[in-house]
Design an enzyme around this catalytic site. Structure first.
Site, PDB file in Angstrom:
ATOM      1  N   PRO A   1       0.830  -1.213   0.000  1.00 23.52           N
ATOM      2  CA  PRO A   1       0.000   0.000   0.000  1.00 23.52           C
ATOM      3  C   PRO A   1       0.862   1.261   0.000  1.00 23.52           C
ATOM      4  O   PRO A   1       1.847   1.342   0.716  1.00 23.52           O
ATOM      5  CB  PRO A   1      -0.781  -0.097   1.313  1.00 23.52           C
ATOM      6  CG  PRO A   1      -0.597  -1.482   1.807  1.00 23.52           C
ATOM      7  CD  PRO A   1       0.664  -2.001   1.207  1.00 23.52           C
ATOM      8  N   GLU A   2       0.494   2.206  -0.850  1.00 21.65           N
ATOM      9  CA  GLU A   2       1.180   3.502  -0.880  1.00 21.65           C
ATOM     10  C   GLU A   2       0.208   4.572  -0.378  1.00 21.65           C
ATOM     11  O   GLU A   2      -0.869   4.262   0.115  1.00 21.65           O
ATOM     12  CB  GLU A   2       1.667   3.811  -2.304  1.00 21.65           C
ATOM     13  CG  GLU A   2       2.683   2.786  -2.822  1.00 21.65           C
ATOM     14  CD  GLU A   2       3.235   3.149  -4.198  1.00 21.65           C
ATOM     15  OE1 GLU A   2       3.255   4.341  -4.529  1.00 21.65           O
ATOM     16  OE2 GLU A   2       3.621   2.235  -4.937  1.00 21.65           O
TER      17      GLU A   2
END
Ligand SMILES: [Zn+2]
Length: 268
Positions: free
Chosen positions: A2-3
């Protein structure tokens, strides 16, 4: 992994699940550690605390209670959700009075939580650069910090000291949009290039947040919703396919241990 856009969507979905001011009733741990050991006295300290707000800094979620900041990092496979049915790899359950129970699940356990006293300075973020969606991330700033840097542009933007929260996907996409090669040296940037980068980074992140993030393998927000931004990728994961702009091939190369995707015609 996840960014920023995915973490931002987790944050927003968590805020929809837990009403502001909800009082913490019980926190249960099902193992002693994730990437790091759980903080000492975590359960005892949070009992009775109200959850005042949920913030985000870079790829961290910050649960703000009366006395504490509870930081959560999703690592590779961490996820928060509202408990309905228990699942394998549920490591932490956080129950609220008259309200939901949040669960942190993490099969690979690269995620972590840490607890910080609000009365003390939070030093966890000291080494982080500005938020890419905030005002202080601008072309003049980028130009200034890129002076003398031998790093290729992609590594330069992935470095969390320079700008916080960007990862492989969104840097590849933003560099395509800005028309700049990921291999260009940071020190070669001109002010005009920096303007393009700032504009592209913002545009990509805002579109990705709007699309609910990108789901490559298993990312879901806390309400169980997948992202859709992966359907609009221009370069990431598209090696061998035709560039949407020039119809030439999208290329892939290993760069500092990660895959870089780019179009050699559109990015100089
Ligand atoms: Zn192209």
């Amino acid at each position: 992994m996840p960014e920023l856009p995915e973490v931002e969507n987790v944050r927003r979905s968590l805020k929809r699940i837990v009403p502001a001011g909800a009082r913490s009733r019980r926190l249960t741990l099902h193992r002693p550690d994730l990437r790091f050991p759980f903080p000492l006295g975590l359960s005892e300290k949070l009992v009775g605390e109200r959850l005042l707000d949920i913030h985000r800094r870079a790829k961290y979620l910050i649960f703000e209670t009366d006395r504490f900041w509870l930081l959560s990092h999703l690592g590779m496979t961490g996820s928060w959700r509202e408990l309905s049915t228990p699942a394998l790899h549920d490591h932490l359950e956080w129950e609220f009075e008259n309200g939901p129970t949040l669960v942190f699940n993490d099969p690979r356990r690269f995620g972590f939580v840490s607890l910080h006293d609000k009365s003390r300075k939070l030093d966890a973020f000291e080494a982080l650069g500005p938020e890419p969606l905030e005002e202080d991330f601008d072309a003049e700033y980028l130009l200034r910090i890129s002076r003398g840097k031998l790093q290729p542009l992609k590594s330069f933007l992935l470095d969390q000291k320079n700008v916080a929260g960007l990862g492989n996907i969104y840097v590849c996409e933003a560099l395509f949009l800005s028309g700049l090669s990921p291999f260009k040296k940071a020190r070669q940037l001109k002010l005009e290039n920096c303007r393009k980068i700032v504009k592209s980074v913002r545009k990509i992140l805002l579109s990705a947040i709007d699309a609910g993030g990108s789901t490559i393998r298993d990312y879901k927000n806390a309400e169980g919703k997948s992202g859709a931004f992966q359907n609009g990728f221009r370069v990431y994961g598209r090696d061998g396919e035709a560039c949407r702009k020039c119809r030439g091939p999208i290329r892939i190369r290993r760069q500092a241990g990660r895959s870089t995707f780019w179009c050699a015609t559109c990015q100089k």
